[in-house]
Design a protein around this motif. Sequence first.
Motif, PDB file in Angstrom:
ATOM      1  N   GLY A  47       4.951  -1.110  12.618  1.00 38.41           N
ATOM      2  CA  GLY A  47       4.862  -2.804  12.082  1.00 38.41           C
ATOM      3  C   GLY A  47       5.374  -2.681  10.795  1.00 38.41           C
ATOM      4  O   GLY A  47       6.328  -3.605  10.443  1.00 38.41           O
ATOM      5  N   VAL A  48       5.055  -1.772   9.742  1.00 40.25           N
ATOM      6  CA  VAL A  48       5.637  -1.662   8.426  1.00 40.25           C
ATOM      7  C   VAL A  48       7.374  -1.590   8.565  1.00 40.25           C
ATOM      8  O   VAL A  48       7.976  -2.375   8.026  1.00 40.25           O
ATOM      9  CB  VAL A  48       5.098  -0.594   7.582  1.00 40.25           C
ATOM     10  N   VAL A  49       7.813  -0.699   9.284  1.00 42.80           N
ATOM     11  CA  VAL A  49       9.117  -0.440   9.410  1.00 42.80           C
ATOM     12  C   VAL A  49      10.024  -1.676  10.031  1.00 42.80           C
ATOM     13  O   VAL A  49      10.856  -2.110   9.627  1.00 42.80           O
ATOM     14  CB  VAL A  49       9.557   0.947  10.296  1.00 42.80           C
ATOM     15  N   VAL A  95       0.837  -1.421  -0.044  1.00 44.01           N
ATOM     16  CA  VAL A  95       0.071   0.114   0.004  1.00 44.01           C
ATOM     17  C   VAL A  95       0.889   1.276   0.024  1.00 44.01           C
ATOM     18  O   VAL A  95       0.650   2.291  -1.019  1.00 44.01           O
ATOM     19  CB  VAL A  95      -0.869   0.140   1.299  1.00 44.01           C
ATOM     20  N   VAL A  96       1.776   1.211   0.974  1.00 42.58           N
ATOM     21  CA  VAL A  96       2.770   2.588   0.917  1.00 42.58           C
ATOM     22  C   VAL A  96       3.388   2.677  -0.357  1.00 42.58           C
ATOM     23  O   VAL A  96       3.784   3.764  -0.954  1.00 42.58           O
ATOM     24  CB  VAL A  96       3.697   2.304   1.957  1.00 42.58           C
ATOM     25  N   ALA A  97       3.939   1.517  -0.785  1.00 41.80           N
ATOM     26  CA  ALA A  97       4.794   1.616  -2.251  1.00 41.80           C
ATOM     27  C   ALA A  97       4.023   2.163  -3.332  1.00 41.80           C
ATOM     28  O   ALA A  97       4.408   2.848  -4.363  1.00 41.80           O
ATOM     29  CB  ALA A  97       5.342   0.510  -2.449  1.00 41.80           C
ATOM     30  N   THR A  98       2.562   1.850  -3.334  1.00 43.77           N
ATOM     31  CA  THR A  98       1.864   2.038  -4.677  1.00 43.77           C
ATOM     32  C   THR A  98       0.948   3.273  -4.108  1.00 43.77           C
ATOM     33  O   THR A  98       0.668   3.942  -5.417  1.00 43.77           O
ATOM     34  CB  THR A  98       1.024   0.880  -5.055  1.00 43.77           C
ATOM     35  N   LYS A  99       0.701   3.658  -3.048  1.00 42.44           N
ATOM     36  CA  LYS A  99      -0.151   5.079  -2.912  1.00 42.44           C
ATOM     37  C   LYS A  99       0.373   6.104  -1.996  1.00 42.44           C
ATOM     38  O   LYS A  99      -0.225   6.812  -1.725  1.00 42.44           O
ATOM     39  CB  LYS A  99      -1.614   4.214  -2.031  1.00 42.44           C
ATOM     40  N   GLY A 100       1.453   5.536  -1.477  1.00 40.93           N
ATOM     41  CA  GLY A 100       2.376   6.613  -0.612  1.00 40.93           C
ATOM     42  C   GLY A 100       1.711   6.545   0.765  1.00 40.93           C
ATOM     43  O   GLY A 100       0.806   5.849   1.110  1.00 40.93           O
ATOM     44  N   ARG A 110      11.920  -3.764  -4.867  1.00 44.56           N
ATOM     45  CA  ARG A 110      11.315  -2.476  -5.137  1.00 44.56           C
ATOM     46  C   ARG A 110      10.540  -1.770  -4.142  1.00 44.56           C
ATOM     47  O   ARG A 110      10.608  -0.739  -3.784  1.00 44.56           O
ATOM     48  CB  ARG A 110      11.087  -2.245  -6.613  1.00 44.56           C
ATOM     49  N   GLU A 111       9.387  -2.523  -4.196  1.00 40.64           N
ATOM     50  CA  GLU A 111       8.284  -1.893  -3.325  1.00 40.64           C
ATOM     51  C   GLU A 111       8.747  -1.757  -1.957  1.00 40.64           C
ATOM     52  O   GLU A 111       8.461  -0.584  -1.098  1.00 40.64           O
ATOM     53  CB  GLU A 111       7.047  -2.880  -3.228  1.00 40.64           C
ATOM     54  N   ARG A 112       9.579  -2.542  -1.282  1.00 41.27           N
ATOM     55  CA  ARG A 112       9.945  -2.549   0.121  1.00 41.27           C
ATOM     56  C   ARG A 112      10.903  -1.162   0.119  1.00 41.27           C
ATOM     57  O   ARG A 112      10.916  -0.552   1.082  1.00 41.27           O
ATOM     58  CB  ARG A 112      10.765  -3.584   0.507  1.00 41.27           C
ATOM     59  N   THR A 113      11.801  -0.919  -0.794  1.00 43.08           N
ATOM     60  CA  THR A 113      12.563   0.139  -0.782  1.00 43.08           C
ATOM     61  C   THR A 113      11.922   1.361  -1.002  1.00 43.08           C
ATOM     62  O   THR A 113      12.275   2.324  -0.262  1.00 43.08           O
ATOM     63  CB  THR A 113      13.665   0.109  -1.951  1.00 43.08           C
ATOM     64  N   LEU A 114      10.910   1.618  -1.907  1.00 38.99           N
ATOM     65  CA  LEU A 114      10.056   2.717  -2.034  1.00 38.99           C
ATOM     66  C   LEU A 114       9.283   2.845  -0.581  1.00 38.99           C
ATOM     67  O   LEU A 114       9.211   4.027  -0.159  1.00 38.99           O
ATOM     68  CB  LEU A 114       9.152   2.543  -3.022  1.00 38.99           C
ATOM     69  N   ALA A 115       8.651   1.844   0.025  1.00 31.43           N
ATOM     70  CA  ALA A 115       8.193   1.753   1.349  1.00 31.43           C
ATOM     71  C   ALA A 115       9.107   2.326   2.411  1.00 31.43           C
ATOM     72  O   ALA A 115       8.679   3.381   3.373  1.00 31.43           O
ATOM     73  CB  ALA A 115       7.432   0.748   1.648  1.00 31.43           C
ATOM     74  N   ARG A 116      10.364   1.976   2.263  1.00 32.03           N
ATOM     75  CA  ARG A 116      11.312   2.259   3.246  1.00 32.03           C
ATOM     76  C   ARG A 116      11.458   3.800   3.217  1.00 32.03           C
ATOM     77  O   ARG A 116      11.423   4.602   4.237  1.00 32.03           O
ATOM     78  CB  ARG A 116      12.659   1.689   3.059  1.00 32.03           C
ATOM     79  N   TYR A 117      11.511   4.574   2.048  1.00 34.88           N
ATOM     80  CA  TYR A 117      11.757   5.966   1.744  1.00 34.88           C
ATOM     81  C   TYR A 117      10.513   6.722   2.217  1.00 34.88           C
ATOM     82  O   TYR A 117      10.750   7.597   3.172  1.00 34.88           O
ATOM     83  CB  TYR A 117      12.103   6.280   0.328  1.00 34.88           C
ATOM     84  N   ALA A 118       9.483   5.917   1.971  1.00 34.74           N
ATOM     85  CA  ALA A 118       8.251   6.814   2.451  1.00 34.74           C
ATOM     86  C   ALA A 118       8.174   6.881   3.817  1.00 34.74           C
ATOM     87  O   ALA A 118       7.798   7.981   4.488  1.00 34.74           O
ATOM     88  CB  ALA A 118       6.929   6.038   2.035  1.00 34.74           C
ATOM     89  N   CYS A 119       8.398   5.942   4.703  1.00 36.39           N
ATOM     90  CA  CYS A 119       8.690   5.878   6.280  1.00 36.39           C
ATOM     91  C   CYS A 119       9.452   6.651   6.594  1.00 36.39           C
ATOM     92  O   CYS A 119       9.228   7.509   7.808  1.00 36.39           O
ATOM     93  CB  CYS A 119       8.775   4.405   6.654  1.00 36.39           C
ATOM     94  N   LEU A 120      10.780   6.812   6.075  1.00 36.49           N
ATOM     95  CA  LEU A 120      11.659   7.763   6.626  1.00 36.49           C
ATOM     96  C   LEU A 120      11.259   9.193   6.442  1.00 36.49           C
ATOM     97  O   LEU A 120      11.458  10.066   7.459  1.00 36.49           O
ATOM     98  CB  LEU A 120      13.113   7.424   5.904  1.00 36.49           C
ATOM     99  N   LEU A 121      10.498   9.592   5.303  1.00 38.42           N
ATOM    100  CA  LEU A 121      10.038  10.775   5.194  1.00 38.42           C
ATOM    101  C   LEU A 121       9.021  11.225   6.197  1.00 38.42           C
ATOM    102  O   LEU A 121       8.826  12.504   6.662  1.00 38.42           O
ATOM    103  CB  LEU A 121       9.625  11.118   3.833  1.00 38.42           C
TER     104      LEU A 121
END
Length: 196
Positions: A53-55, A15-20, A96-107
């Motif tokens: 939990g995601v992190v 969800v985070v990787a595809t929708k932010g 890739r999705e995990r990496t995008l989600a990681r960046y979103a969580c850090l932001l």
Amino acid sequence: MTERMAALADAAIHVVATKGMRGLTHRAVDAQAGVPTGSTSAYFRTRKALVEGVVQRLADLDNAEVEEVGTTAPLDPDRLAEGIAHVLDQWMTTGRERTLARYACLLEATHHPELRGILAHGERPRAQAKAMLAAAGAEDPERQGRELVAFVDGLLFDRLVGAGALGAPTPGTPESRAELAQAVRAALRGVLGPRP
């Protein structure tokens, strides 16, 4: 983390990787996981708990892959560079999705002080780099380990979502891994200095 929590966290990562981060809701995770409405909130009561939990899931998965690279002495810079390049390439393809989600969580953590604790998950790769560089005889493994991790993080970001993605070889190809390995090799030389 239980198997059920891990499955929900995996759905949340998607969800985070595809929708932010704005798209991350308990209901969205329920839908992605294909579970009855309210299931996610039974395991992650608040949005903060869901983000944590995601992190945690991201950290667990990433750490398992990084462990495969190894930090044994004596340090073989070529072998290590190839191992790191392999992991980075995975994080740009199958992960890739995990990496995008990681960046979103850090932001997200930069805007919400209560989530700053998620940054602690970045300490493990720094400790691994420190141990590896100490075994290699680095002058200041603490500082040099931080520098190496910062370089690798920057390389990944540049190749995945930065300007480096415009001209770099396609992730998942031998050319991509070779170029990543060359960059990591150069960083290792810079951190360690000339090798006897």
